[in-house]
Design a protein around this motif. Structure first.
Motif, mmCIF file in Angstrom:
data_model
loop_
_atom_site.group_PDB
_atom_site.id
_atom_site.type_symbol
_atom_site.label_atom_id
_atom_site.label_comp_id
_atom_site.label_asym_id
_atom_site.label_seq_id
_atom_site.Cartn_x
_atom_site.Cartn_y
_atom_site.Cartn_z
ATOM 1 N N UNK A 75 0.854 -1.194 0.000
ATOM 2 C CA UNK A 75 0.000 0.000 0.000
ATOM 3 C C UNK A 75 0.883 1.234 0.000
ATOM 4 N N UNK A 76 1.029 1.834 -1.177
ATOM 5 C CA UNK A 76 1.933 2.985 -1.298
ATOM 6 C C UNK A 76 1.337 4.106 -2.136
ATOM 7 N N UNK A 77 0.072 3.986 -2.513
ATOM 8 C CA UNK A 77 -0.539 5.008 -3.370
ATOM 9 C C UNK A 77 -0.770 6.304 -2.602
ATOM 10 N N UNK A 78 -0.614 7.406 -3.290
ATOM 11 C CA UNK A 78 -0.939 8.726 -2.752
ATOM 12 C C UNK A 78 -2.444 8.913 -2.897
ATOM 13 N N UNK A 79 -3.159 8.863 -1.772
ATOM 14 C CA UNK A 79 -4.623 8.931 -1.821
ATOM 15 C C UNK A 79 -5.109 10.219 -2.460
ATOM 16 N N UNK A 80 -4.418 11.326 -2.188
ATOM 17 C CA UNK A 80 -4.823 12.611 -2.765
ATOM 18 C C UNK A 80 -4.672 12.581 -4.282
ATOM 19 N N UNK A 81 -3.609 11.949 -4.767
ATOM 20 C CA UNK A 81 -3.389 11.873 -6.210
ATOM 21 C C UNK A 81 -4.469 11.034 -6.872
ATOM 22 N N UNK A 82 -4.903 9.972 -6.208
ATOM 23 C CA UNK A 82 -5.977 9.138 -6.753
ATOM 24 C C UNK A 82 -7.272 9.933 -6.826
ATOM 25 N N UNK A 83 -7.554 10.733 -5.810
ATOM 26 C CA UNK A 83 -8.759 11.561 -5.813
ATOM 27 C C UNK A 83 -8.723 12.603 -6.922
ATOM 28 N N UNK A 84 -7.553 13.181 -7.148
ATOM 29 C CA UNK A 84 -7.423 14.149 -8.243
ATOM 30 C C UNK A 84 -7.679 13.466 -9.585
#
Length: 376
Positions: A75-84
């Motif tokens: 688990x290394x995803x940038x949650x904010x980047x996914x939301x963008x």
């Protein structure tokens, strides 16, 4: 080829496991029946779904086959980047009259459950993608007579595969279609990687286990080239994508040789992981913005890709393809194996004057697999 794999398949041709419904029982059976090694793709399937396809495949062929599984992802995803990225894709959802998928739908792809099935009901070959399995997992498969393969994209990854005890390494060049099998997804993976011949040569000098070469191979003469470079067999995906037995969408098959889709690129647009696809509208518009977030982006875009396919819109689909896609031949899978074998023999004869010399070459040594093709 010699030793363990000679007992598995007579021709050095492995059909790549292409997830998403492409590599099903019909395709795997046709390849195995023709003397290659057919593969089921268990990625994105449930453990029970995988079991049912294995059962179906066994009803179609008595010959050895393989099953491919995805390893769990950190688990290394940038949650904010996914939301963008989700916000950017909102227009696509409106266009296709669907909803975006849930990026948190799951990250381990049911690995433990699938491994349990494969240990309880062994198959001849299991391959791993997106990382390197533990020594314990490989040893457990060996104890039930299963031959193990693991994808690597660098010599360092190949060394990790050898340390894990795998029987052979799949050296995947950057030319390959679909997802790169890098063990760790890093930003520097974008658009980079070793070409197949260079990779095979470097891996050959790094490890002692046999090499299965993968990436952009479409003709028997190319098989001869990588065997001469040190591989013992080859894995082809895009070459089998256009066959009637392939489960790929008709638009996907047509796009391989359609001049409108003239080139491929590595992109994160559809899944969040580097994967080679034909360049279409979706890739052009969203590829540069997609974050390094697998499987979050895969889950996010799944309804979009499904809706595009249903609408007959190839511009919105993930058209996975290797760099040799323009050479695709819409032959029955068994016939394609025969043609590749004949082309390989012709290339071998031209190089050495000994017809068929490559069909018995290679360096597959002893393995943990059982002697005569392993279990069914």
């Amino acid at each position: 080829m010699s030793s363990a794999l000679t007992d598995l398949f007579p021709h050095p041709i492995v059909q790549a496991p292409m997830a998403g419904g492409v590599s099903g029982p019909e395709l795997a059976a046709a390849v195995s029946e023709a003397g290659g090694l057919g593969f089921l793709a268990a990625g994105y399937k449930t453990a029970d779904g995988m079991y049912q396809e294995i059962k179906q495949l066994r009803g179609l062929t008595n010959r050895p086959f393989g099953v491919n599984v995805f390893l769990p992802q950190p688990e290394c995803a940038d949650r904010a980047a996914v939301e963008v990225y989700a916000h950017q894709l909102a227009g696509e959802a409106t266009w296709y009259e669907t909803e975006l998928g849930d990026p948190d739908s799951g990250r381990d792809d049911g690995f433990d459950a699938k491994l349990a099935v494969l240990l309880d009901d062994p198959v001849p070959v299991v391959s791993f993608h997106f990382g390197c399995p533990s020594r314990e997992a490989v040893d457990a498969l060996h104890r039930v007579g299963t031959f193990t393969l693991v994808t690597a994209t660098t010599p360092e990854e190949a060394r990790a595969v050898e340390r894990a005890g795998a029987d052979a390494v799949i050296a995947q060049g950057v030319e390959a279609g679909g997802h790169q099998g890098t063990h760790r997804d890093l930003p520097e993976n974008d658009g980079t990687g070793l070409g197949l011949l260079s990779l095979v040569a470097q891996v050959r000098e790094t490890v002692r286990i046999p090499i299965v070469a993968a990436g952009g191979i479409m003709r028997g003469s190319q098989i001869a080239a990588v065997l001469a470079a040190g591989a013992s067999a080859v894995q082809l995906g895009t070459a089998f994508l256009a066959t009637p037995e392939s489960g790929a969408h008709a638009l996907h098959k047509q796009a391989l040789t359609n001049p409108l889709f003239a080139r491929t690129e590595l992109t994160r647009a559809f899944s969040g992981r580097p994967a080679r696809a034909l360049v279409n509208r979706f890739l052009r518009e969203h590829g540069r913005y997609a974050p390094a977030a697998y499987p979050e982006v895969h889950h996010l875009t799944a309804p979009l890709r499904k809706a595009a396919a249903k609408a007959g819109d190839a511009q919105g689909m993930a058209l996975w393809a290797g760099q040799g896609h323009r050479q695709a031949r819409a032959l029955p899978a068994g016939r394609l194996v025969e043609v590749l074998r004949d082309e390989l023999d012709a290339a071998a004869a031209a190089l050495s004057g000994t017809p068929g010399s490559f069909r018995t070459s290679g360096s597959f040594g002893a393995s943990g697999a059982s002697g005569k093709g392993g279990p069914r």
